[in-house]
Design a protein around this motif. Structure first.
Motif, mmCIF file in Angstrom:
data_model
loop_
_atom_site.group_PDB
_atom_site.id
_atom_site.type_symbol
_atom_site.label_atom_id
_atom_site.label_comp_id
_atom_site.label_asym_id
_atom_site.label_seq_id
_atom_site.Cartn_x
_atom_site.Cartn_y
_atom_site.Cartn_z
ATOM 1 N N PRO A 43 43.961 76.571 49.994
ATOM 2 C CA PRO A 43 44.277 77.641 49.038
ATOM 3 C C PRO A 43 43.329 78.825 49.133
ATOM 4 O O PRO A 43 43.746 79.987 49.033
ATOM 5 C CB PRO A 43 44.166 76.936 47.680
ATOM 6 N N GLN A 44 42.031 78.561 49.323
ATOM 7 C CA GLN A 44 41.062 79.658 49.368
ATOM 8 C C GLN A 44 41.298 80.581 50.553
ATOM 9 O O GLN A 44 41.086 81.799 50.469
ATOM 10 C CB GLN A 44 39.621 79.126 49.390
ATOM 11 N N HIS A 45 41.766 79.994 51.688
ATOM 12 C CA HIS A 45 42.031 80.824 52.863
ATOM 13 C C HIS A 45 43.306 81.645 52.678
ATOM 14 O O HIS A 45 43.374 82.805 53.081
ATOM 15 C CB HIS A 45 42.165 79.939 54.101
ATOM 16 N N THR A 62 48.482 76.665 42.420
ATOM 17 C CA THR A 62 49.262 75.426 42.404
ATOM 18 C C THR A 62 50.414 75.495 43.390
ATOM 19 O O THR A 62 50.697 74.525 44.110
ATOM 20 C CB THR A 62 49.798 75.158 40.986
ATOM 21 N N ALA A 63 51.086 76.649 43.438
ATOM 22 C CA ALA A 63 52.218 76.809 44.357
ATOM 23 C C ALA A 63 51.760 76.705 45.811
ATOM 24 O O ALA A 63 52.441 76.095 46.649
ATOM 25 C CB ALA A 63 52.895 78.157 44.113
ATOM 26 N N ILE A 64 50.593 77.287 46.102
ATOM 27 C CA ILE A 64 50.070 77.221 47.472
ATOM 28 C C ILE A 64 49.748 75.774 47.834
ATOM 29 O O ILE A 64 50.109 75.288 48.911
ATOM 30 C CB ILE A 64 48.818 78.101 47.608
ATOM 31 N N GLU A 65 49.061 75.087 46.949
ATOM 32 C CA GLU A 65 48.704 73.695 47.212
ATOM 33 C C GLU A 65 49.942 72.837 47.418
ATOM 34 O O GLU A 65 49.986 71.991 48.318
ATOM 35 C CB GLU A 65 47.865 73.148 46.047
ATOM 36 N N GLN A 66 50.963 73.068 46.584
ATOM 37 C CA GLN A 66 52.199 72.294 46.707
ATOM 38 C C GLN A 66 52.888 72.582 48.035
ATOM 39 O O GLN A 66 53.407 71.681 48.687
ATOM 40 C CB GLN A 66 53.132 72.604 45.544
ATOM 41 N N GLY A 67 52.879 73.853 48.443
ATOM 42 C CA GLY A 67 53.508 74.220 49.710
ATOM 43 C C GLY A 67 52.839 73.550 50.894
ATOM 44 O O GLY A 67 53.505 73.060 51.814
ATOM 45 N N VAL A 68 51.506 73.514 50.889
ATOM 46 C CA VAL A 68 50.766 72.866 51.973
ATOM 47 C C VAL A 68 51.038 71.367 51.989
ATOM 48 O O VAL A 68 51.253 70.768 53.057
ATOM 49 C CB VAL A 68 49.256 73.139 51.843
ATOM 50 N N GLN A 69 51.060 70.747 50.810
ATOM 51 C CA GLN A 69 51.332 69.315 50.724
ATOM 52 C C GLN A 69 52.730 68.982 51.234
ATOM 53 O O GLN A 69 52.932 67.997 51.952
ATOM 54 C CB GLN A 69 51.162 68.843 49.279
ATOM 55 N N GLU A 70 53.701 69.817 50.874
ATOM 56 C CA GLU A 70 55.078 69.584 51.338
ATOM 57 C C GLU A 70 55.183 69.758 52.853
ATOM 58 O O GLU A 70 55.863 68.982 53.527
ATOM 59 C CB GLU A 70 56.032 70.529 50.617
ATOM 60 N N ALA A 71 54.490 70.767 53.395
ATOM 61 C CA ALA A 71 54.512 70.986 54.845
ATOM 62 C C ALA A 71 53.873 69.811 55.569
ATOM 63 O O ALA A 71 54.375 69.361 56.613
ATOM 64 C CB ALA A 71 53.791 72.282 55.194
ATOM 65 N N ALA A 72 52.769 69.294 55.024
ATOM 66 C CA ALA A 72 52.107 68.146 55.638
ATOM 67 C C ALA A 72 52.996 66.913 55.584
ATOM 68 O O ALA A 72 53.084 66.150 56.553
ATOM 69 C CB ALA A 72 50.774 67.879 54.939
ATOM 70 N N ALA A 73 53.676 66.702 54.452
ATOM 71 C CA ALA A 73 54.564 65.545 54.326
ATOM 72 C C ALA A 73 55.728 65.647 55.300
ATOM 73 O O ALA A 73 56.128 64.652 55.917
ATOM 74 C CB ALA A 73 55.081 65.448 52.890
ATOM 75 N N THR A 74 56.253 66.848 55.479
ATOM 76 C CA THR A 74 57.343 67.056 56.441
ATOM 77 C C THR A 74 56.864 66.780 57.856
ATOM 78 O O THR A 74 57.553 66.130 58.650
ATOM 79 C CB THR A 74 57.874 68.501 56.337
ATOM 80 N N GLY A 75 55.664 67.270 58.190
ATOM 81 C CA GLY A 75 55.112 67.031 59.521
ATOM 82 C C GLY A 75 54.868 65.561 59.780
ATOM 83 O O GLY A 75 55.173 65.049 60.865
ATOM 84 N N ARG A 76 54.324 64.869 58.792
ATOM 85 C CA ARG A 76 54.051 63.441 58.938
ATOM 86 C C ARG A 76 55.358 62.668 59.141
ATOM 87 O O ARG A 76 55.433 61.781 60.006
ATOM 88 C CB ARG A 76 53.308 62.929 57.706
ATOM 89 N N SER A 77 56.388 62.996 58.368
ATOM 90 C CA SER A 77 57.673 62.310 58.505
ATOM 91 C C SER A 77 58.268 62.531 59.892
ATOM 92 O O SER A 77 58.839 61.611 60.485
ATOM 93 C CB SER A 77 58.653 62.807 57.431
ATOM 94 N N ALA A 78 58.114 63.750 60.418
ATOM 95 C CA ALA A 78 58.635 64.045 61.750
ATOM 96 C C ALA A 78 57.916 63.225 62.818
ATOM 97 O O ALA A 78 58.539 62.709 63.767
ATOM 98 C CB ALA A 78 58.509 65.534 62.045
#
Length: 290
Positions: A43-45, A62-78
């Protein structure tokens, strides 16, 4: 030197499948494991780049943190789905150190310092060919080459074959090429076929030029690697990088090994150069070191 840890860096919105396929081919020959590192700005970056554009409040963070978490979860699932398709273990609870499996890690921050830190505790960094539409790819390649200190394998097209079937080494006796060969002996020993190519530049006569490729072949024999020596004549109007890629394609090479940026990046950007041409035009895996 054993190559046991192969690093595949990735980030939000990226598909690491090409790099994973290349890593799998190598890991099964090298008895290595694949370390996938998901790298995304914290988020700080993100906020540092947004501060002058939009108001920053708790909801924004909060929105930034959620976006990063969702992107990481999508990457992990892939990556997990890829492991299932390839019958590769994903994050096994217990595994032999010489077994092939995939580990997953998530790191927050800018690409350059993260990849530098993680890359230095791996044996080989596998990255995509730079794509202007995906800034991460160019940053990852630059960092791997100039900051990590490990060999870098660039993947420019889907890898449907064993990259170690026929390795072509571009040899000019430079410090960069010397480092690459020294750090890649394990890979070269696993290759089915090795060819050493020296491309003449046509910049002037050198009575030692014709021995360059043969010198390296003689050295490789001491490491159990039988290689063929080839000297390419200079062709007017054809850059050395184009000549190397053409010869590699002609010889059905599965990988090109190249000492990267013998000249400075600024010089290559302004005047062109072998490394720049290869990075921009290669359609086969390219192994590099600077």
């Amino acid at each position: 030197m054993f190559l046991r840890c192969l690093l595949v860096p990735t980030g939000p919105g990226l598909d690491p499948e090409r790099c994973l396929d290349a890593a799998l081919h190598l890991s099964r020959r090298l008895h290595a494991h694949i370390n996938v590192s998901f790298m995304a700005p914290g988020p700080q970056h993100v906020l540092a780049g947004m501060a002058s554009l939009v108001p920053v409040d708790g909801a924004t963070i909060t929105a930034i943190e959620q976006g990063v978490q969702e992107a990481a979860a999508t990457g992990r699932s892939a990556v997990q789905a890829w492991c299932e398709r390839r019958a590769v273990g994903f994050m096994p609870a217990a595994e032999r150190l010489d077994a092939t499996f995939v580990s997953w890690g998530e790191l927050a921050g800018e690409v350059e310092p993260i990849l530098t830190r993680v890359g230095r505790v791996n044996d080989l960094v596998i990255v995509d060919q730079p794509d202007p539409a995906q800034p991460f790819t160019g940053r990852a390649l630059d960092t791997a080459l100039f900051s990590v200190g490990r060999p870098t394998l660039m993947i420019g097209a889907p890898v449907t074959f064993n990259p170690l079937h026929h390795v072509v080494i571009a040899w000019n006796g430079s410090l960069e090429a010397t480092r690459l060969v020294g750090q890649s002996i394990t890979l070269l020993r696993e290759a089915t076929r090795v060819t050493v190519i020296h491309a003449k530049t046509g910049t002037g006569p050198d009575r030692y030029e014709d021995t360059l490729a043969a010198d390296l072949c003689g050295y490789l024999r001491w490491h159990g690697i039988v290689a063929e020596a080839v000297t390419l004549p200079a062709v007017e109007g054809m850059p050395a990088g184009a000549a190397l890629l053409t010869e590699a394609e002609k010889r059905k090479a599965s990988m090109l090994a190249l000492g990267a940026y013998t000249h400075s990046r600024v010089r290559e950007f302004l005047l062109g150069g072998v490394t720049r041409h290869v990075i921009e035009n290669a359609r086969l895996p390219v192994l590099m070191a600077h």
